[in-house]
Design an enzyme around this catalytic site. Structure first.
Site, PDB file in Angstrom:
ATOM      1  N   GLY A  24       7.198  10.505  -1.794  1.00 27.07           N
ATOM      2  CA  GLY A  24       5.925  11.188  -2.036  1.00 27.07           C
ATOM      3  C   GLY A  24       4.794  10.349  -1.477  1.00 27.07           C
ATOM      4  O   GLY A  24       5.030   9.369  -0.770  1.00 27.07           O
ATOM      5  N   MET A  26       0.969   8.166  -1.926  1.00 23.74           N
ATOM      6  CA  MET A  26       0.495   7.104  -2.824  1.00 23.74           C
ATOM      7  C   MET A  26      -0.081   7.724  -4.100  1.00 23.74           C
ATOM      8  O   MET A  26      -0.495   8.878  -4.118  1.00 23.74           O
ATOM      9  CB  MET A  26      -0.574   6.247  -2.126  1.00 23.74           C
ATOM     10  CG  MET A  26       0.014   5.224  -1.159  1.00 23.74           C
ATOM     11  SD  MET A  26      -1.259   4.252  -0.318  1.00 23.74           S
ATOM     12  CE  MET A  26      -1.812   3.178  -1.654  1.00 23.74           C
ATOM     13  N   PHE A  27      -0.102   6.961  -5.163  1.00 22.36           N
ATOM     14  CA  PHE A  27      -0.647   7.362  -6.472  1.00 22.36           C
ATOM     15  C   PHE A  27       0.163   8.489  -7.120  1.00 22.36           C
ATOM     16  O   PHE A  27      -0.362   9.277  -7.895  1.00 22.36           O
ATOM     17  CB  PHE A  27      -2.135   7.761  -6.363  1.00 22.36           C
ATOM     18  CG  PHE A  27      -2.976   6.727  -5.680  1.00 22.36           C
ATOM     19  CD1 PHE A  27      -3.286   5.531  -6.324  1.00 22.36           C
ATOM     20  CD2 PHE A  27      -3.434   6.917  -4.381  1.00 22.36           C
ATOM     21  CE1 PHE A  27      -4.047   4.558  -5.682  1.00 22.36           C
ATOM     22  CE2 PHE A  27      -4.196   5.952  -3.741  1.00 22.36           C
ATOM     23  CZ  PHE A  27      -4.510   4.767  -4.393  1.00 22.36           C
ATOM     24  N   GLU A 103       9.516   0.389  -1.747  1.00 18.28           N
ATOM     25  CA  GLU A 103       8.705   0.464  -0.512  1.00 18.28           C
ATOM     26  C   GLU A 103       9.556   0.314   0.757  1.00 18.28           C
ATOM     27  O   GLU A 103       9.247  -0.508   1.649  1.00 18.28           O
ATOM     28  CB  GLU A 103       7.612  -0.616  -0.531  1.00 18.28           C
ATOM     29  CG  GLU A 103       6.704  -0.558  -1.745  1.00 18.28           C
ATOM     30  CD  GLU A 103       5.489   0.336  -1.588  1.00 18.28           C
ATOM     31  OE1 GLU A 103       5.515   1.258  -0.726  1.00 18.28           O
ATOM     32  OE2 GLU A 103       4.526   0.132  -2.322  1.00 18.28           O
ATOM     33  N   VAL A 104      10.598   1.107   0.852  1.00 17.60           N
ATOM     34  CA  VAL A 104      11.592   0.965   1.922  1.00 17.60           C
ATOM     35  C   VAL A 104      10.991   1.212   3.313  1.00 17.60           C
ATOM     36  O   VAL A 104      11.526   0.747   4.322  1.00 17.60           O
ATOM     37  CB  VAL A 104      12.800   1.897   1.633  1.00 17.60           C
ATOM     38  CG1 VAL A 104      12.450   3.362   1.883  1.00 17.60           C
ATOM     39  CG2 VAL A 104      14.019   1.503   2.447  1.00 17.60           C
ATOM     40  N   CYS A 162     -10.528  16.783  -5.083  1.00 18.97           N
ATOM     41  CA  CYS A 162     -10.720  18.102  -5.699  1.00 18.97           C
ATOM     42  C   CYS A 162      -9.857  18.367  -6.931  1.00 18.97           C
ATOM     43  O   CYS A 162     -10.028  19.390  -7.591  1.00 18.97           O
ATOM     44  CB  CYS A 162     -10.461  19.202  -4.664  1.00 18.97           C
ATOM     45  SG  CYS A 162      -8.706  19.419  -4.301  1.00 18.97           S
ATOM     46  N   TYR A 193      -7.255   3.629   0.107  1.00 22.30           N
ATOM     47  CA  TYR A 193      -6.421   4.825   0.189  1.00 22.30           C
ATOM     48  C   TYR A 193      -6.781   5.811  -0.907  1.00 22.30           C
ATOM     49  O   TYR A 193      -7.200   5.438  -1.995  1.00 22.30           O
ATOM     50  CB  TYR A 193      -4.937   4.445   0.056  1.00 22.30           C
ATOM     51  CG  TYR A 193      -4.420   3.648   1.226  1.00 22.30           C
ATOM     52  CD1 TYR A 193      -3.970   4.287   2.374  1.00 22.30           C
ATOM     53  CD2 TYR A 193      -4.405   2.263   1.184  1.00 22.30           C
ATOM     54  CE1 TYR A 193      -3.510   3.550   3.457  1.00 22.30           C
ATOM     55  CE2 TYR A 193      -3.947   1.514   2.265  1.00 22.30           C
ATOM     56  CZ  TYR A 193      -3.505   2.167   3.394  1.00 22.30           C
ATOM     57  OH  TYR A 193      -3.053   1.445   4.465  1.00 22.30           O
ATOM     58  N   CYS A 197      -5.013  16.444  -1.093  1.00 22.27           N
ATOM     59  CA  CYS A 197      -4.266  17.699  -0.974  1.00 22.27           C
ATOM     60  C   CYS A 197      -4.295  18.156   0.484  1.00 22.27           C
ATOM     61  O   CYS A 197      -4.956  17.566   1.340  1.00 22.27           O
ATOM     62  CB  CYS A 197      -4.863  18.772  -1.885  1.00 22.27           C
ATOM     63  SG  CYS A 197      -6.463  19.360  -1.309  1.00 22.27           S
TER      64      CYS A 197
HETATM   65 ZN    ZN Z   1      -8.116  18.241  -2.466  1.00 21.92          ZN
END
Ligand code: ZN
Length: 205
Positions: A24, A26-27, A103-104, A162, A193, A197
């Site tokens: 996925g 970050m965060f 963190e591959v 957003c 970073y 979306c």
């Molecule tokens: Zn957004």
């Protein structure tokens, strides 16, 4: 000191290995999920060894560190060869059950062959990595692991702009979208970073 795991009903059949990929943007909580899975195996007395690329010096030198502060002890490694050398020593009695690699995407591409080899030997490999780089292109190693892994969990974040679901990592330099000519791997802290979306992500120019 690595000791044989002791189950009441010891498995006698040949162990079957597999690959779990947590991916996925970050965060999204990838490292928290990684630590949770490794801890589950530790509670069951499975022998766990974990690695992270030494390039990622955020938060801690000696442990995998997630943004929320939970940690799991691991070896920072500068290369896949170094990881293999440590693994060979630690697994000299062939007692390792689970290998974690955080963190591959920061390791060179031979790590994917190593992961396959471990799974073929009957080990469980739990690994995390960004699915896309800051240009939203597929990231090395994770692109192949998406195909090879038995289990893939693609986590999402919340868009910092957003509040919708975020799937991309925006690299910002002085508040603006980074240049597409920037190096792929940059962890020196000069940039920042955000999770973005599909609508808020700005393509690098
Ligand atoms: Zn957004």
């Amino acid at each position: 000191m690595v000791q044989a795991r002791q189950f009441t009903n010891k498995r006698t059949a040949k162990k079957i290995g597999w690959i779990e990929l947590i991916t996925g943007c970050m965060f999204a909580g990838k490292t928290e999920e990684f630590i949770r899975r490794l801890r589950r195996h530790s509670y069951a007395k499975n022998n766990v060894i974990a690695f992270k690329p030494a390039i990622d010096k955020r938060y801690s030198e000696k442990a995998v560190a997630s943004h929320n502060g939970t940690t799991f002890t691991c070896y920072p490694v500068a290369s896949v060869q170094e990881m293999q050398a440590i693994f060979e020593v630690e697994n000299s009695k062939q007692l390792i059950d689970v290998v974690g690699i955080d963190e591959v995407q920061f390791l060179d591409e031979t790590v994917v062959d190593f992961i396959e080899e471990l799974a073929n030997q009957g080990l469980i490999v739990i690994t995390t990595g960004l699915d896309r780089d800051f240009k939203a292109d597929p990231f090395q190693n994770v692109d192949r692991l998406l195909v090879l892994a038995e289990y893939v969990d693609k986590l999402t974040a919340i868009c910092h702009q957003c509040g919708n679901l975020a799937t991309r990592t925006q690299r910002l330099v002085k508040g603006k979208a980074a240049s597409k000519n920037d190096p792929l791997i940059l962890v020196d802290g000069s940039e920042s970073y955000e999770a973005r979306c599909r609508n808020c992500y700005q393509q690098a120019k």
